[in-house]
Design a protein around this motif. Structure first.
Motif, short mmCIF file in Angstrom:
data_model
loop_
_atom_site.label_atom_id
_atom_site.label_comp_id
_atom_site.label_asym_id
_atom_site.label_seq_id
_atom_site.Cartn_x
_atom_site.Cartn_y
_atom_site.Cartn_z
N ILE A 81 0.77 -1.67 -0.19
CA ILE A 81 0.20 0.26 -0.42
C ILE A 81 1.13 1.29 0.12
CG2 ILE A 81 -1.51 1.29 1.38
CD1 ILE A 81 -2.96 -1.29 2.59
N ILE A 82 1.61 0.86 0.03
CA ILE A 82 3.20 2.50 0.48
C ILE A 82 3.41 2.91 -0.75
CG2 ILE A 82 5.23 3.36 1.41
CD1 ILE A 82 4.29 2.02 4.33
N SER A 83 3.66 1.79 -1.24
CA SER A 83 4.85 1.63 -3.05
C SER A 83 3.49 2.32 -3.54
CB SER A 83 5.08 0.06 -2.84
OG SER A 83 5.31 0.14 -4.24
N MET A 84 2.41 1.46 -3.31
CA MET A 84 1.17 1.99 -4.30
C MET A 84 0.91 3.53 -3.99
SD MET A 84 -2.07 -1.22 -5.03
CE MET A 84 -2.49 0.01 -3.25
N PHE A 85 0.82 3.75 -2.95
CA PHE A 85 0.88 5.31 -2.64
C PHE A 85 1.47 6.55 -2.95
CE2 PHE A 85 0.31 9.10 0.28
CZ PHE A 85 -0.92 9.51 -0.11
N ARG A 86 3.14 6.39 -3.12
CA ARG A 86 4.24 6.68 -3.30
C ARG A 86 4.12 6.57 -4.63
NH1 ARG A 86 8.61 3.91 -0.94
NH2 ARG A 86 8.45 4.43 0.12
N ASN A 87 3.56 5.91 -5.42
CA ASN A 87 3.31 6.04 -7.76
C ASN A 87 2.26 6.98 -7.64
OD1 ASN A 87 5.69 5.03 -8.39
ND2 ASN A 87 5.32 3.17 -7.65
N ARG A 88 1.13 6.16 -6.67
CA ARG A 88 0.04 6.56 -7.34
C ARG A 88 -0.59 8.17 -6.34
NH1 ARG A 88 -2.13 3.54 -11.57
NH2 ARG A 88 -3.62 4.87 -11.81
N GLU A 89 -0.10 8.25 -5.86
CA GLU A 89 -1.13 9.39 -3.95
C GLU A 89 -2.33 8.77 -4.28
OE1 GLU A 89 0.89 12.25 -4.11
OE2 GLU A 89 2.91 11.29 -4.20
N THR A 90 -2.50 7.25 -4.37
CA THR A 90 -4.25 7.63 -3.81
C THR A 90 -4.16 5.95 -3.43
OG1 THR A 90 -6.65 6.76 -4.67
CG2 THR A 90 -4.65 6.82 -6.23
N VAL A 91 -5.17 5.70 -2.41
CA VAL A 91 -6.00 4.69 -1.90
C VAL A 91 -7.35 4.10 -1.97
CG1 VAL A 91 -3.80 4.57 0.39
CG2 VAL A 91 -6.41 5.80 0.21
N ASN A 92 -7.26 4.70 -3.17
CA ASN A 92 -8.57 4.66 -3.91
C ASN A 92 -8.55 3.36 -4.54
OD1 ASN A 92 -10.73 4.37 -5.08
ND2 ASN A 92 -11.36 6.26 -5.01
N ALA A 93 -9.34 2.60 -4.07
CA ALA A 93 -9.26 1.03 -5.03
C ALA A 93 -9.25 0.79 -6.53
CB ALA A 93 -9.60 -0.49 -4.47
N ASP A 94 -10.51 2.01 -6.95
CA ASP A 94 -11.53 2.24 -7.84
C ASP A 94 -10.21 3.31 -9.05
OD1 ASP A 94 -13.57 0.77 -7.28
OD2 ASP A 94 -15.31 3.01 -6.91
N GLU A 95 -9.39 4.17 -8.31
CA GLU A 95 -8.57 4.42 -9.12
C GLU A 95 -6.63 3.27 -9.39
OE1 GLU A 95 -7.98 8.87 -7.43
OE2 GLU A 95 -10.58 8.37 -7.14
N LEU A 96 -7.16 2.78 -8.38
CA LEU A 96 -5.94 2.06 -8.61
C LEU A 96 -5.94 0.69 -10.18
CD1 LEU A 96 -5.13 1.62 -5.42
CD2 LEU A 96 -3.46 2.70 -6.78
N ASN A 97 -6.39 1.26 -11.19
CA ASN A 97 -6.74 0.24 -12.34
C ASN A 97 -5.78 0.02 -13.18
OD1 ASN A 97 -6.75 2.68 -12.99
ND2 ASN A 97 -8.68 2.88 -13.94
N LEU A 98 -4.28 -0.26 -13.07
CA LEU A 98 -3.17 -0.58 -13.85
C LEU A 98 -3.17 -1.64 -14.53
CD1 LEU A 98 -0.48 1.73 -14.50
CD2 LEU A 98 0.78 0.51 -13.07
N LEU A 99 -3.54 -2.81 -13.92
CA LEU A 99 -3.33 -3.91 -14.18
C LEU A 99 -5.15 -4.64 -14.53
CD1 LEU A 99 -1.96 -5.92 -11.44
CD2 LEU A 99 -0.80 -5.37 -13.93
N ARG A 100 -5.47 -3.18 -15.55
CA ARG A 100 -6.86 -3.55 -16.08
C ARG A 100 -6.67 -4.13 -17.06
NH1 ARG A 100 -12.02 -0.25 -13.73
NH2 ARG A 100 -12.04 -1.67 -11.51
N TRP A 101 -7.56 -4.90 -17.41
CA TRP A 101 -7.35 -5.11 -19.02
C TRP A 101 -8.13 -4.38 -20.01
CZ3 TRP A 101 -10.11 -8.28 -22.65
CH2 TRP A 101 -9.68 -8.65 -23.77
#
Lengths: 101, 179
Positions: A81-101
């Motif tokens: 989560i910390i690593s994700m927040f550092r890269n994307r500045e969010t903890v919202n699951a809907d905005e973390l869609n980098l792996l979405r096809w």
């Protein structure tokens, strides 16, 4: 008057379902993580109740192992989560869609 | 454990675990979760698992929750605004949760033996009895657990640390923005 063990199992089921609902309804990754901890604890409660009913210590040992795995999971998951927040500045699951096809 | 005490603790556990899901502020969610874990620890002790109950209070409600709290502070999370959309997800989630609760209650309602069905051995749930099972029957799993914890610590440090200046991904280049 002692407690019927089915009541303890029902309490465990209720807490588990609250945890499932938390994972499904909340979008904050940290709160989803807390809901997973809730589910783990509900299962631990069922293990302890059944160990008491069967008069064996095995269920309590399993709870010990579940606790250890939960600690390892919390360490790795919070690191992610910390690593994700550092890269994307969010903890919202809907905005973390980098792996979405 | 007296029945009234169990009902009181069960109500407390359900209310505080609902608080985890309902609270908007992540810190309030976390405090509700700590409350739930402590109530479950008391339930463990009431069910005869004294050692596991204390472990739950110290390790779970203490150490792991402090880790969560540090991460919340580190990320400086604010109260999240009301999430938009997802009405269908909420609707089906609520229906599925209600169905699951009904199913599990029906399932467990069929059995009504009390907890003290078997005569418990003296020292049940004590540290000595837990340790004798843990270090005799589950020794291999116990050792595997230590390896798991070591791997988890190394993995968490490797994942969460900032890349050094001489490594790829350093100097402020966001790996997520590159793609």
């Amino acid at each position: 008057m002692t407690v019927p063990y089915s009541w303890v199992m029902a309490l465990s089921a209720a807490i588990f379902v609250i945890g499932v609902a938390g994972v499904l309804l909340r979008r904050n990754v940290l709160v989803m993580f807390m809901s997973i901890e809730l589910m783990l604890n509900a299962v631990n409660l069922a293990f302890v109740a059944l160990a008491r009913r069967l008069g064996s210590m095995d269920g309590q040992v399993i709870v010990f192992f579940v606790m250890t795995v939960a600690a390892a999971e919390a360490a790795v998951g919070l690191g992610i989560i910390i690593s994700m927040f550092r890269n994307r500045e969010t903890v919202n699951a809907d905005e973390l869609n980098l792996l979405r096809w | 454990m007296p029945l009234a005490l169990f009902i009181f603790l069960a109500a407390l556990a359900i209310i505080s675990s609902l608080g985890v899901v309902i609270q908007r502020n992540p810190v309030h969610s976390l405090l509700a979760l700590v409350m739930t874990l402590l109530v479950i620890a008391v339930l463990f002790i009431g069910l005869g698992a004294v050692t596991v109950g204390f472990l739950q209070a110290i390790v779970y409600a203490g150490a792991i929750m402090v880790l969560f709290l540090f991460v919340i502070w580190l990320l400086n999370l604010q109260v999240e605004e009301r999430p938009v959309g997802h009405l269908a997800l909420k609707f089906f989630g609520a229906i599925a949760a209600a169905a699951l609760v009904a199913e599990l209650f029906l399932f467990f309602a069929h059995a009504h033996p009390t907890l003290a069905a078997k005569q418990l051995a003296p020292g049940y749930g004590s540290l000595a009895s837990l340790a004798s099972v843990l270090f005799k029957d589950y020794l291999v799993a116990f050792e595997a657990t230590s390896v798991l914890l070591l791997v988890a610590v190394v993995g968490a440090v490797a994942i969460a640390r900032r890349p050094g200046p001489s490594e790829p991904g350093a100097s402020g280049v966001k790996t997520g923005a590159a793609s």
